[in-house]
Scaffold this active site. Structure first.
Site, PDB file in Angstrom:
ATOM      1  N   SER A 320       0.838  -1.204   0.000  1.00 22.26           N
ATOM      2  CA  SER A 320       0.000   0.000   0.000  1.00 22.26           C
ATOM      3  C   SER A 320       0.868   1.248   0.000  1.00 22.26           C
ATOM      4  O   SER A 320       0.584   2.224  -0.709  1.00 22.26           O
ATOM      5  CB  SER A 320      -0.918  -0.003   1.227  1.00 22.26           C
ATOM      6  OG  SER A 320      -1.657   1.198   1.300  1.00 22.26           O
ATOM      7  N   TRP A 323       2.393   1.588  -3.395  1.00 23.56           N
ATOM      8  CA  TRP A 323       1.372   2.039  -4.352  1.00 23.56           C
ATOM      9  C   TRP A 323       1.321   3.560  -4.395  1.00 23.56           C
ATOM     10  O   TRP A 323       1.103   4.155  -5.461  1.00 23.56           O
ATOM     11  CB  TRP A 323       0.007   1.486  -3.947  1.00 23.56           C
ATOM     12  CG  TRP A 323      -1.122   1.914  -4.850  1.00 23.56           C
ATOM     13  CD1 TRP A 323      -1.580   1.271  -5.962  1.00 23.56           C
ATOM     14  CD2 TRP A 323      -1.946   3.081  -4.709  1.00 23.56           C
ATOM     15  NE1 TRP A 323      -2.612   1.969  -6.528  1.00 23.56           N
ATOM     16  CE2 TRP A 323      -2.870   3.085  -5.780  1.00 23.56           C
ATOM     17  CE3 TRP A 323      -1.984   4.132  -3.788  1.00 23.56           C
ATOM     18  CZ2 TRP A 323      -3.819   4.087  -5.946  1.00 23.56           C
ATOM     19  CZ3 TRP A 323      -2.921   5.135  -3.957  1.00 23.56           C
ATOM     20  CH2 TRP A 323      -3.837   5.105  -5.017  1.00 23.56           C
ATOM     21  N   HIS A 324       1.544   4.195  -3.248  1.00 21.22           N
ATOM     22  CA  HIS A 324       1.440   5.653  -3.187  1.00 21.22           C
ATOM     23  C   HIS A 324       2.600   6.351  -3.874  1.00 21.22           C
ATOM     24  O   HIS A 324       2.469   7.516  -4.269  1.00 21.22           O
ATOM     25  CB  HIS A 324       1.356   6.114  -1.725  1.00 21.22           C
ATOM     26  CG  HIS A 324       0.012   5.897  -1.113  1.00 21.22           C
ATOM     27  ND1 HIS A 324      -0.365   4.690  -0.564  1.00 21.22           N
ATOM     28  CD2 HIS A 324      -1.051   6.729  -0.959  1.00 21.22           C
ATOM     29  CE1 HIS A 324      -1.596   4.788  -0.102  1.00 21.22           C
ATOM     30  NE2 HIS A 324      -2.035   6.010  -0.330  1.00 21.22           N
ATOM     31  N   GLY A 325       3.734   5.710  -4.011  1.00 20.06           N
ATOM     32  CA  GLY A 325       4.838   6.375  -4.674  1.00 20.06           C
ATOM     33  C   GLY A 325       6.114   5.571  -4.626  1.00 20.06           C
ATOM     34  O   GLY A 325       6.295   4.692  -3.769  1.00 20.06           O
ATOM     35  N   PHE A 474      -0.158   9.724  -7.800  1.00 20.08           N
ATOM     36  CA  PHE A 474      -0.199   8.294  -7.515  1.00 20.08           C
ATOM     37  C   PHE A 474      -0.968   7.523  -8.585  1.00 20.08           C
ATOM     38  O   PHE A 474      -0.976   6.321  -8.570  1.00 20.08           O
ATOM     39  CB  PHE A 474      -0.846   8.035  -6.144  1.00 20.08           C
ATOM     40  CG  PHE A 474      -0.199   8.822  -5.031  1.00 20.08           C
ATOM     41  CD1 PHE A 474       1.172   8.982  -4.989  1.00 20.08           C
ATOM     42  CD2 PHE A 474      -0.967   9.401  -4.038  1.00 20.08           C
ATOM     43  CE1 PHE A 474       1.768   9.704  -3.982  1.00 20.08           C
ATOM     44  CE2 PHE A 474      -0.378  10.125  -3.014  1.00 20.08           C
ATOM     45  CZ  PHE A 474       0.985  10.284  -2.988  1.00 20.08           C
TER      46      PHE A 474
END
Length: 474
Positions: A320, A323-325, A474
């Site tokens: 997770s 996933w954001h960066g 994102f």
């Protein structure tokens, strides 16, 4: 195209009136939605429309192929689809990050490695529309959905402009059927849509953008800031990212309702959570549920013993974060949240708070206040990693909170703090409702509330220092 741009304020009414000119003609309306969505996305950079189209075609055709096969072939086609999706995501979002990390590791052990970096912009919303398509294919593989043979309907589901670049991450089971059936124009949808849009704009341009200016001032000068200012910096960033993202989600839901669509709810007052487990049930709900359904449960969930559950929990939170960066700070943020969550699970308290805080009451109990304060403090601490440029910056920032005795950077925070407190009060009063102010019975009071919010937007909206939505990256 930004929701809070002048371009969008022209774009939206044009699409709205053209769309409803063909009332009852669903196929034409779907085509209008698709064309409008491509215009909306191409306004940022038309070159990435081809990537969006390729991603859409991959999942559309793989959905048909997977549905028409069984057994081993079905699984092989699923993995081919996953590899195609993740391959695109890797090249555009993660390739440079992993090459840079590998290079640093190689050099640290004395191995000279000459990397090749890709000089290319990160396509806006690539993680969102990739996950839209993958959920569709996963549901077909698990026989929970039947693929559509109408490409316009499917492309409309993936590219629907209100949610295209920053979610919520929709499921085909929720949104795709809404493209198939006829939509009705109702005054209720129109009014509720504008309520959500108004509230979303207030969150974005008043709370998020003003808080963001102060947060950036502190994080950019954290070496000179006082301990109090460093705490304020984390506090303001917490409200920047919450109001920025949930504001976008509110606007997206409101715009969708103008066209007769109902999107998934993405936030439910997460900063009133009494523990971290509750926070993650209320924060970015569409992503949390996506990882739960398509990764955590397939990994075994919590059915294979404590060790496996802890492993699966760490995997979910770390991915997770990634996933954001493409940065180690996001991975650290995810890992830290996993460490927050695991003790609750081990004590069997991860599902203790399933209702709203102070449910049916105006004032929370002392125990709830302590839980809310503790959870918010832990969340702000984790946001420091999320906001920081490097891991070293994050640790240095935290260290200086406790040892920094500088005179400060003269942060002018009072006005923004008052606005945030006003927001907290409103958010608390309507914490059980998706649409604020709707439950006010008096039309006069309700209308006055809208006027007050609109006035606050006009007076305190950060239009000069307008900032992009954080989750665009994102």
């Amino acid at each position: 195209m930004l929701f809070h741009s002048f371009d969008f304020l022209i774009f939206l009414p044009i699409v709205f009136f053209v769309y409803w000119m063909f009332y009852g003609k669903t196929k034409i309306q779907n085509a209008i939605i698709l064309i409008a969505s491509y215009i909306f996305y191409g306004w940022w950079d038309w070159r990435f429309l081809l990537l969006l189209l390729v991603s859409t075609l991959i999942d559309f055709f793989f959905g048909l192929i997977i549905h028409s096969n069984t057994g081993r072939k079905k699984l092989i086609y699923l993995w081919l689809c996953i590899l195609n999706n993740l391959g695109i995501l890797f090249v555009f979002k993660y390739y440079n990050f992993f090459i840079e990390s590998f290079t640093e590791l190689s050099q640290s052990i004395g191995f000279n490695f000459s990397p090749y970096f890709i000089s290319i912009a990160l396509p806006v919303g690539i993680s969102f529309y990739t996950f839209h398509g993958m959920s569709y294919v996963f549901d077909i593989y698990r026989d929970k959905a039947v693929p559509t043979r109408n490409f316009i309907n499917y492309a409309g589901f993936v590219c629907f402009f209100p949610l295209l670049v920053a979610g919520p991450i929709e499921r085909a089971s929720n949104l795709l059927p809404q493209f198939i059936k006829a939509r009705k124009f109702t005054v209720e949808n129109l009014v509720n849509g504008f309520r959500l849009i108004l509230w979303g704009y207030f969150k974005k341009v008043v709370i998020a953008d003003n808080s963001g200016i102060l947060a950036s001032d502190v994080f950019n000068q954290y070496g000179s800031a006082s301990s109090f200012e460093l705490i304020l910096g984390a506090f303001f960033f917490a409200f920047q990212i919450y109001c920025d993202f949930s504001g976008y989600s509110d606007i997206a839901m409101g715009v969708a309702r103008l066209f007769g669509f109902e999107l998934l709810i993405n936030f439910r007052t997460p900063y009133f959570s009494r523990d971290i487990a509750e926070f993650w049930r209320r924060w970015h709900i569409s992503l949390s549920s996506w990882f739960k359904d398509y990764l955590y449960i397939p990994l075994g969930g919590s059915k294979n013993g404590i060790a496996a559950t802890i492993r699966n929990t760490i995997i979910i939170f770390v991915i997770s974060g990634l996933w954001h960066g493409a940065n180690w700070t996001f991975i650290a943020w995810g890992l830290l949240n996993a460490l927050y969550f695991i003790p609750l699970f081990l004590m069997g308290r991860n599902r203790n708070n399933m209702d709203h805080a102070a449910d049916g009451k105006l004032i929370p109990s002392f125990r709830e206040i302590v839980g809310i304060f503790t959870t918010f403090t832990l969340t702000c601490f984790a946001w420091i990693f999320f906001k920081s440029t490097t891991i070293n910056d994050a640790f240095s920032y935290i260290h200086k909170i406790f040892v920094n005795h500088n005179t400060g950077i003269n942060l002018d925070y009072k006005q923004s703090l008052v606005l945030v407190l006003i927001f907290i009060l409103i958010d608390w009063l309507f914490r059980t409702d998706v649409i604020p102010f709707k439950i006010i019975k008096s039309r006069g009071i309700r209308f006055s509330s809208y006027i007050i919010i609109f006035t606050l937007i006009c007076l305190f909206g950060s239009f000069i220092n307008k900032q992009d939505f954080i989750y665009f990256q994102f």
